[in-house]
Design an enzyme around this catalytic site. Sequence first.
Site, PDB file in Angstrom:
ATOM      1  N   ASP A  30       0.847  -1.190   0.000  1.00 49.57           N
ATOM      2  CA  ASP A  30       0.000   0.000   0.000  1.00 49.57           C
ATOM      3  C   ASP A  30       0.889   1.249   0.000  1.00 49.57           C
ATOM      4  O   ASP A  30       1.879   1.329   0.722  1.00 49.57           O
ATOM      5  CB  ASP A  30      -0.918   0.000   1.232  1.00 49.57           C
ATOM      6  CG  ASP A  30      -2.069   0.974   1.073  1.00 49.57           C
ATOM      7  OD1 ASP A  30      -3.214   0.517   0.896  1.00 49.57           O
ATOM      8  OD2 ASP A  30      -1.812   2.201   1.109  1.00 49.57           O
ATOM      9  N   ILE A  31       0.520   2.224  -0.828  1.00 52.40           N
ATOM     10  CA  ILE A  31       1.318   3.438  -0.988  1.00 52.40           C
ATOM     11  C   ILE A  31       1.259   4.325   0.261  1.00 52.40           C
ATOM     12  O   ILE A  31       2.159   5.140   0.489  1.00 52.40           O
ATOM     13  CB  ILE A  31       0.852   4.207  -2.248  1.00 52.40           C
ATOM     14  CG1 ILE A  31       1.942   5.086  -2.800  1.00 52.40           C
ATOM     15  CG2 ILE A  31      -0.422   4.994  -1.971  1.00 52.40           C
ATOM     16  CD1 ILE A  31       1.668   5.596  -4.205  1.00 52.40           C
ATOM     17  N   ASN A  87     -13.155  -3.368   2.446  1.00 55.09           N
ATOM     18  CA  ASN A  87     -14.123  -2.283   2.568  1.00 55.09           C
ATOM     19  C   ASN A  87     -15.056  -2.308   1.367  1.00 55.09           C
ATOM     20  O   ASN A  87     -14.599  -2.441   0.226  1.00 55.09           O
ATOM     21  CB  ASN A  87     -13.404  -0.926   2.629  1.00 55.09           C
ATOM     22  CG  ASN A  87     -12.514  -0.812   3.860  1.00 55.09           C
ATOM     23  OD1 ASN A  87     -12.897  -1.266   4.941  1.00 55.09           O
ATOM     24  ND2 ASN A  87     -11.344  -0.227   3.695  1.00 55.09           N
ATOM     25  N   VAL A  96     -10.999   3.064  -3.497  1.00 53.17           N
ATOM     26  CA  VAL A  96     -10.690   2.599  -4.856  1.00 53.17           C
ATOM     27  C   VAL A  96     -11.741   1.566  -5.272  1.00 53.17           C
ATOM     28  O   VAL A  96     -11.842   0.489  -4.667  1.00 53.17           O
ATOM     29  CB  VAL A  96      -9.277   1.981  -4.917  1.00 53.17           C
ATOM     30  CG1 VAL A  96      -8.984   1.483  -6.329  1.00 53.17           C
ATOM     31  CG2 VAL A  96      -8.224   2.995  -4.470  1.00 53.17           C
ATOM     32  N   HIS A 100     -10.272  -5.215  -3.607  1.00 46.30           N
ATOM     33  CA  HIS A 100      -8.979  -5.480  -2.976  1.00 46.30           C
ATOM     34  C   HIS A 100      -9.195  -5.867  -1.528  1.00 46.30           C
ATOM     35  O   HIS A 100     -10.134  -5.401  -0.882  1.00 46.30           O
ATOM     36  CB  HIS A 100      -8.048  -4.267  -3.066  1.00 46.30           C
ATOM     37  CG  HIS A 100      -8.641  -2.993  -2.557  1.00 46.30           C
ATOM     38  ND1 HIS A 100      -9.573  -2.272  -3.285  1.00 46.30           N
ATOM     39  CD2 HIS A 100      -8.488  -2.344  -1.392  1.00 46.30           C
ATOM     40  CE1 HIS A 100      -9.938  -1.215  -2.585  1.00 46.30           C
ATOM     41  NE2 HIS A 100      -9.303  -1.232  -1.423  1.00 46.30           N
ATOM     42  N   HIS A 102      -7.187  -5.853   2.113  1.00 45.15           N
ATOM     43  CA  HIS A 102      -6.020  -5.348   2.835  1.00 45.15           C
ATOM     44  C   HIS A 102      -5.425  -6.470   3.687  1.00 45.15           C
ATOM     45  O   HIS A 102      -6.159  -7.193   4.358  1.00 45.15           O
ATOM     46  CB  HIS A 102      -6.417  -4.213   3.779  1.00 45.15           C
ATOM     47  CG  HIS A 102      -6.997  -3.014   3.091  1.00 45.15           C
ATOM     48  ND1 HIS A 102      -6.281  -1.855   2.874  1.00 45.15           N
ATOM     49  CD2 HIS A 102      -8.233  -2.786   2.583  1.00 45.15           C
ATOM     50  CE1 HIS A 102      -7.056  -0.966   2.272  1.00 45.15           C
ATOM     51  NE2 HIS A 102      -8.243  -1.506   2.072  1.00 45.15           N
TER      52      HIS A 102
HETATM   53  P1  AMP Z   1      -9.869   1.322   0.301  1.00 42.20           P
HETATM   54  O1  AMP Z   1     -10.090   2.532   1.165  1.00 42.20           O
HETATM   55  O2  AMP Z   1     -10.284   0.044   0.975  1.00 42.20           O
HETATM   56  O3  AMP Z   1     -10.474   1.501  -1.086  1.00 42.20           O
HETATM   57  O4  AMP Z   1      -8.301   1.195   0.143  1.00 42.20           O
HETATM   58  C1  AMP Z   1      -7.595   1.730  -0.942  1.00 42.20           C
HETATM   59  C2  AMP Z   1      -6.137   1.638  -0.591  1.00 42.20           C
HETATM   60  O5  AMP Z   1      -5.393   1.790  -1.781  1.00 42.20           O
HETATM   61  C3  AMP Z   1      -5.648   2.722   0.384  1.00 42.20           C
HETATM   62  O6  AMP Z   1      -5.088   2.115   1.544  1.00 42.20           O
HETATM   63  C4  AMP Z   1      -4.608   3.491  -0.430  1.00 42.20           C
HETATM   64  O7  AMP Z   1      -3.513   3.924   0.346  1.00 42.20           O
HETATM   65  C5  AMP Z   1      -4.207   2.469  -1.481  1.00 42.20           C
HETATM   66  N1  AMP Z   1      -3.690   3.006  -2.736  1.00 42.20           N
HETATM   67  C6  AMP Z   1      -4.241   3.981  -3.498  1.00 42.20           C
HETATM   68  N2  AMP Z   1      -3.486   4.207  -4.595  1.00 42.20           N
HETATM   69  C7  AMP Z   1      -2.447   3.327  -4.526  1.00 42.20           C
HETATM   70  C8  AMP Z   1      -1.310   3.065  -5.354  1.00 42.20           C
HETATM   71  N3  AMP Z   1      -1.108   3.746  -6.496  1.00 42.20           N
HETATM   72  N4  AMP Z   1      -0.436   2.111  -4.972  1.00 42.20           N
HETATM   73  C9  AMP Z   1      -0.632   1.439  -3.823  1.00 42.20           C
HETATM   74  N5  AMP Z   1      -1.683   1.626  -2.993  1.00 42.20           N
HETATM   75  C10 AMP Z   1      -2.572   2.572  -3.335  1.00 42.20           C
END
Ligand code: AMP
Length: 112
Positions: A30-31, A87, A96, A100, A102
């Site tokens: 995760d970024i 989520n 996003v 996915h 976590h």
């Molecule tokens: P969610 O809130 O469950 O949709 O989680 C989305 C996750 O994606 C968050 O923890 C972000 O930090 C992560 N994220 C968003 N863009 C990127 C990226 N380019 N590379 C890695 N993680 C990302």
Amino acid sequence: MNDCIFCKIIKGDIPSDKVYEDGNFIVIRDISPAYKKHLLIITKKHIASVNDVTENDGELFSSIFSVAKTVAENENFAGTGYRLTVNCGKDAGQLVPHFHMHILAGEPLRNL
Ligand code: AMP
Ligand code: ZN
């Protein structure tokens, strides 16, 4: 999906720190980590959320916990423990819209 950030990562159009890949999933770091160790299992298929999973996706998802376990072993936190979080939708804080899961381990750094 043209506008989807995770589809772009899967295609290689956006760089990522990828630790695992098979026919159905990639796993990236995760970024913006919420835990000391924070990885994302991402379906290669664009599925917007759990609400969009169908019975036809059963085979696809049958290995998701094995993927989590493999990554946990490779990252050396299988023994100490980890959380798996999905989520779904606005009230859950899904940012996003591409499925996915976590993988969270070590101490928390921020709220998820
Ligand atoms: P969610 O809130 O469950 O949709 O989680 C989305 C996750 O994606 C968050 O923890 C972000 O930090 C992560 N994220 C968003 N863009 C990127 C990226 N380019 N590379 C890695 N993680 C990302
Ligand atoms: Zn997508």
